[in-house]
Design a protein around this motif. Structure first.
Motif, PDB file in Angstrom:
ATOM      1  N   VAL A   1      -9.808   3.964   0.561  1.00  0.00           N
ATOM      2  CA  VAL A   1      -9.035   3.479  -0.587  1.00  0.00           C
ATOM      3  C   VAL A   1      -7.573   3.897  -0.466  1.00  0.00           C
ATOM      4  O   VAL A   1      -7.276   5.012  -0.040  1.00  0.00           O
ATOM      5  N   TRP A   2      -6.692   2.998  -0.874  1.00  0.00           N
ATOM      6  CA  TRP A   2      -5.263   3.255  -0.964  1.00  0.00           C
ATOM      7  C   TRP A   2      -4.782   2.920  -2.371  1.00  0.00           C
ATOM      8  O   TRP A   2      -5.290   1.984  -2.998  1.00  0.00           O
ATOM      9  N   THR A   3      -3.767   3.643  -2.836  1.00  0.00           N
ATOM     10  CA  THR A   3      -3.080   3.183  -4.029  1.00  0.00           C
ATOM     11  C   THR A   3      -2.176   2.035  -3.595  1.00  0.00           C
ATOM     12  O   THR A   3      -1.763   1.957  -2.432  1.00  0.00           O
ATOM     13  N   ALA A   4      -1.897   1.141  -4.526  1.00  0.00           N
ATOM     14  CA  ALA A   4      -1.090  -0.035  -4.193  1.00  0.00           C
ATOM     15  C   ALA A   4      -0.268  -0.464  -5.397  1.00  0.00           C
ATOM     16  O   ALA A   4      -0.636  -0.203  -6.542  1.00  0.00           O
TER      17      ALA A   4
ATOM     18  N   LEU B   1       0.842  -1.193   0.000  1.00  0.00           N
ATOM     19  CA  LEU B   1       0.000   0.000   0.000  1.00  0.00           C
ATOM     20  C   LEU B   1       0.874   1.239   0.000  1.00  0.00           C
ATOM     21  O   LEU B   1       1.926   1.269   0.635  1.00  0.00           O
ATOM     22  N   GLU B   2       0.396   2.268  -0.703  1.00  0.00           N
ATOM     23  CA  GLU B   2       1.182   3.488  -0.816  1.00  0.00           C
ATOM     24  C   GLU B   2       0.522   4.684  -0.144  1.00  0.00           C
ATOM     25  O   GLU B   2       0.969   5.120   0.894  1.00  0.00           O
ATOM     26  N   ARG B   3      -0.554   5.207  -0.707  1.00  0.00           N
ATOM     27  CA  ARG B   3      -1.148   6.408  -0.113  1.00  0.00           C
ATOM     28  C   ARG B   3      -2.665   6.344  -0.167  1.00  0.00           C
ATOM     29  O   ARG B   3      -3.238   5.716  -1.036  1.00  0.00           O
ATOM     30  N   ARG B   4      -3.285   7.000   0.796  1.00  0.00           N
ATOM     31  CA  ARG B   4      -4.749   7.079   0.835  1.00  0.00           C
ATOM     32  C   ARG B   4      -5.235   7.944  -0.315  1.00  0.00           C
ATOM     33  O   ARG B   4      -4.599   8.931  -0.694  1.00  0.00           O
ATOM     34  N   VAL B   5      -6.377   7.582  -0.827  1.00  0.00           N
ATOM     35  CA  VAL B   5      -7.051   8.373  -1.853  1.00  0.00           C
ATOM     36  C   VAL B   5      -8.264   8.994  -1.182  1.00  0.00           C
ATOM     37  O   VAL B   5      -9.215   8.298  -0.827  1.00  0.00           O
ATOM     38  N   GLY B   6      -8.206  10.296  -0.958  1.00  0.00           N
ATOM     39  CA  GLY B   6      -9.301  10.974  -0.281  1.00  0.00           C
ATOM     40  C   GLY B   6      -9.421  10.528   1.167  1.00  0.00           C
ATOM     41  O   GLY B   6      -8.487   9.999   1.761  1.00  0.00           O
ATOM     42  N   GLY B   7     -10.603  10.730   1.711  1.00  0.00           N
ATOM     43  CA  GLY B   7     -10.861  10.354   3.102  1.00  0.00           C
ATOM     44  C   GLY B   7     -11.773   9.154   3.150  1.00  0.00           C
ATOM     45  O   GLY B   7     -11.527   8.134   2.523  1.00  0.00           O
ATOM     46  N   ASP B   8     -12.865   9.298   3.895  1.00  0.00           N
ATOM     47  CA  ASP B   8     -13.873   8.245   3.976  1.00  0.00           C
ATOM     48  C   ASP B   8     -14.944   8.517   2.925  1.00  0.00           C
ATOM     49  O   ASP B   8     -15.508   9.615   2.879  1.00  0.00           O
ATOM     50  N   TRP B   9     -15.213   7.531   2.095  1.00  0.00           N
ATOM     51  CA  TRP B   9     -16.224   7.631   1.042  1.00  0.00           C
ATOM     52  C   TRP B   9     -17.476   6.902   1.543  1.00  0.00           C
ATOM     53  O   TRP B   9     -17.432   5.715   1.816  1.00  0.00           O
TER      54      TRP B   9
ATOM     55  N   PRO C   1     -21.681   2.491  -8.072  1.00  0.00           N
ATOM     56  CA  PRO C   1     -21.843   3.863  -7.566  1.00  0.00           C
ATOM     57  C   PRO C   1     -20.880   4.251  -6.447  1.00  0.00           C
ATOM     58  O   PRO C   1     -20.419   5.386  -6.401  1.00  0.00           O
ATOM     59  N   GLY C   2     -20.563   3.326  -5.555  1.00  0.00           N
ATOM     60  CA  GLY C   2     -19.662   3.645  -4.446  1.00  0.00           C
ATOM     61  C   GLY C   2     -18.231   3.903  -4.877  1.00  0.00           C
ATOM     62  O   GLY C   2     -17.499   4.631  -4.207  1.00  0.00           O
ATOM     63  N   ASP C   3     -17.822   3.327  -5.994  1.00  0.00           N
ATOM     64  CA  ASP C   3     -16.452   3.499  -6.485  1.00  0.00           C
ATOM     65  C   ASP C   3     -16.311   4.717  -7.406  1.00  0.00           C
ATOM     66  O   ASP C   3     -15.214   5.255  -7.547  1.00  0.00           O
ATOM     67  N   ARG C   4     -17.387   5.138  -8.026  1.00  0.00           N
ATOM     68  CA  ARG C   4     -17.317   6.207  -9.032  1.00  0.00           C
ATOM     69  C   ARG C   4     -16.675   7.501  -8.505  1.00  0.00           C
ATOM     70  O   ARG C   4     -15.818   8.077  -9.185  1.00  0.00           O
ATOM     71  N   PRO C   5     -17.016   7.992  -7.309  1.00  0.00           N
ATOM     72  CA  PRO C   5     -16.354   9.212  -6.829  1.00  0.00           C
ATOM     73  C   PRO C   5     -14.839   9.047  -6.664  1.00  0.00           C
ATOM     74  O   PRO C   5     -14.077   9.988  -6.888  1.00  0.00           O
ATOM     75  N   VAL C   6     -14.410   7.868  -6.280  1.00  0.00           N
ATOM     76  CA  VAL C   6     -12.971   7.603  -6.131  1.00  0.00           C
ATOM     77  C   VAL C   6     -12.313   7.643  -7.506  1.00  0.00           C
ATOM     78  O   VAL C   6     -11.230   8.229  -7.677  1.00  0.00           O
ATOM     79  N   ILE C   7     -12.955   7.061  -8.505  1.00  0.00           N
ATOM     80  CA  ILE C   7     -12.417   7.070  -9.868  1.00  0.00           C
ATOM     81  C   ILE C   7     -12.336   8.499 -10.379  1.00  0.00           C
ATOM     82  O   ILE C   7     -11.362   8.864 -11.053  1.00  0.00           O
ATOM     83  N   ASP C   8     -13.318   9.317 -10.058  1.00  0.00           N
ATOM     84  CA  ASP C   8     -13.275  10.724 -10.471  1.00  0.00           C
ATOM     85  C   ASP C   8     -12.038  11.420  -9.914  1.00  0.00           C
ATOM     86  O   ASP C   8     -11.380  12.193 -10.618  1.00  0.00           O
ATOM     87  N   VAL C   9     -11.698  11.141  -8.661  1.00  0.00           N
ATOM     88  CA  VAL C   9     -10.503  11.742  -8.043  1.00  0.00           C
ATOM     89  C   VAL C   9      -9.240  11.203  -8.717  1.00  0.00           C
ATOM     90  O   VAL C   9      -8.326  11.963  -9.051  1.00  0.00           O
ATOM     91  N   LEU C  10      -9.189   9.890  -8.939  1.00  0.00           N
ATOM     92  CA  LEU C  10      -8.019   9.298  -9.597  1.00  0.00           C
ATOM     93  C   LEU C  10      -7.846   9.845 -11.017  1.00  0.00           C
ATOM     94  O   LEU C  10      -6.736  10.146 -11.440  1.00  0.00           O
ATOM     95  N   ALA C  11      -8.940   9.981 -11.742  1.00  0.00           N
ATOM     96  CA  ALA C  11      -8.882  10.472 -13.122  1.00  0.00           C
ATOM     97  C   ALA C  11      -8.451  11.929 -13.186  1.00  0.00           C
ATOM     98  O   ALA C  11      -7.717  12.326 -14.100  1.00  0.00           O
ATOM     99  N   ALA C  12      -8.896  12.734 -12.220  1.00  0.00           N
ATOM    100  CA  ALA C  12      -8.588  14.160 -12.222  1.00  0.00           C
ATOM    101  C   ALA C  12      -7.102  14.438 -12.059  1.00  0.00           C
ATOM    102  O   ALA C  12      -6.605  15.477 -12.514  1.00  0.00           O
ATOM    103  N   ASP C  13      -6.390  13.539 -11.410  1.00  0.00           N
ATOM    104  CA  ASP C  13      -4.963  13.730 -11.178  1.00  0.00           C
ATOM    105  C   ASP C  13      -4.223  12.416 -11.412  1.00  0.00           C
ATOM    106  O   ASP C  13      -3.406  11.988 -10.593  1.00  0.00           O
ATOM    107  N   ALA C  14      -4.542  11.765 -12.530  1.00  0.00           N
ATOM    108  CA  ALA C  14      -4.018  10.427 -12.831  1.00  0.00           C
ATOM    109  C   ALA C  14      -2.500  10.304 -12.681  1.00  0.00           C
ATOM    110  O   ALA C  14      -2.030   9.369 -12.027  1.00  0.00           O
ATOM    111  N   PRO C  15      -1.694  11.212 -13.242  1.00  0.00           N
ATOM    112  CA  PRO C  15      -0.237  11.048 -13.118  1.00  0.00           C
ATOM    113  C   PRO C  15       0.259  11.045 -11.668  1.00  0.00           C
ATOM    114  O   PRO C  15       1.195  10.323 -11.342  1.00  0.00           O
TER     115      PRO C  15
END
Length: 136
Positions: free
Chosen positions: A79-82, A61-69, A112-126
């Motif tokens: 969620v964490w990146t891994a 595991l590397e870093r948290r993505v956002g807070g609590d969804w 639906p529960g994953d979509r907001p997380v994907i939006d965050v990942l997509a917004a700053d993908a690199p």
């Protein structure tokens, strides 16, 4: 409150997604791999365990993505990146797995529960390693 953990596994600049097999109302939808945290288990340990059980891989595991969804009134997602440490992902509990480039992130029907997380990942993908080394 039930805590569900998810892994945004990135390898070769692509994000791993998994297609649910069950329960029936979620079957066919796409999600980040993961699952429920057991009593007495840390979120991080649960996520490493779930990746091993669902995908037959060892992850770091590397870093948290956002807070609590918020998933519902009784459940939240963390969620964490891994990164893969050992093994190649296999769909042991899912219908299918798919590696997505940044351009493909919205080609699957996200739950639906994953979509907001994907939006965050997509917004700053690199920043999350998605697309890095792909020339996108």
């Amino acid at each position: 409150m039930t805590v569900v953990v998810g892994a945004a596994i990135v390898s070769g600049g692509r994000l791993l997604t998994a297609q649910r097999a069950e329960p029936p109302h979620m079957a066919g939808g796409w999600e980040l791999p993961g699952g429920k945290v057991d009593p007495g288990e840390s979120d991080e340990d649960a996520l490493v365990r779930e990746c091993h059980e669902e995908l037959a891989v060892k992850v770091r595991l590397e870093r948290r993505v956002g807070g609590d969804w918020r998933l519902s009134d009784r459940a939240l997602l963390r969620v964490w990146t891994a990164r893969l440490v050992e093994g190649e992902p296999r769909a042991l509990e899912h219908l299918a797995l798919r590696w997505l480039t940044p351009a493909e992130l919205y080609e699957v029907d996200w739950l639906p529960g994953d979509r907001p997380v994907i939006d965050v990942l997509a917004a700053d993908a690199p920043a999350y390693g998605i697309g890095v080394g792909l020339g996108e």
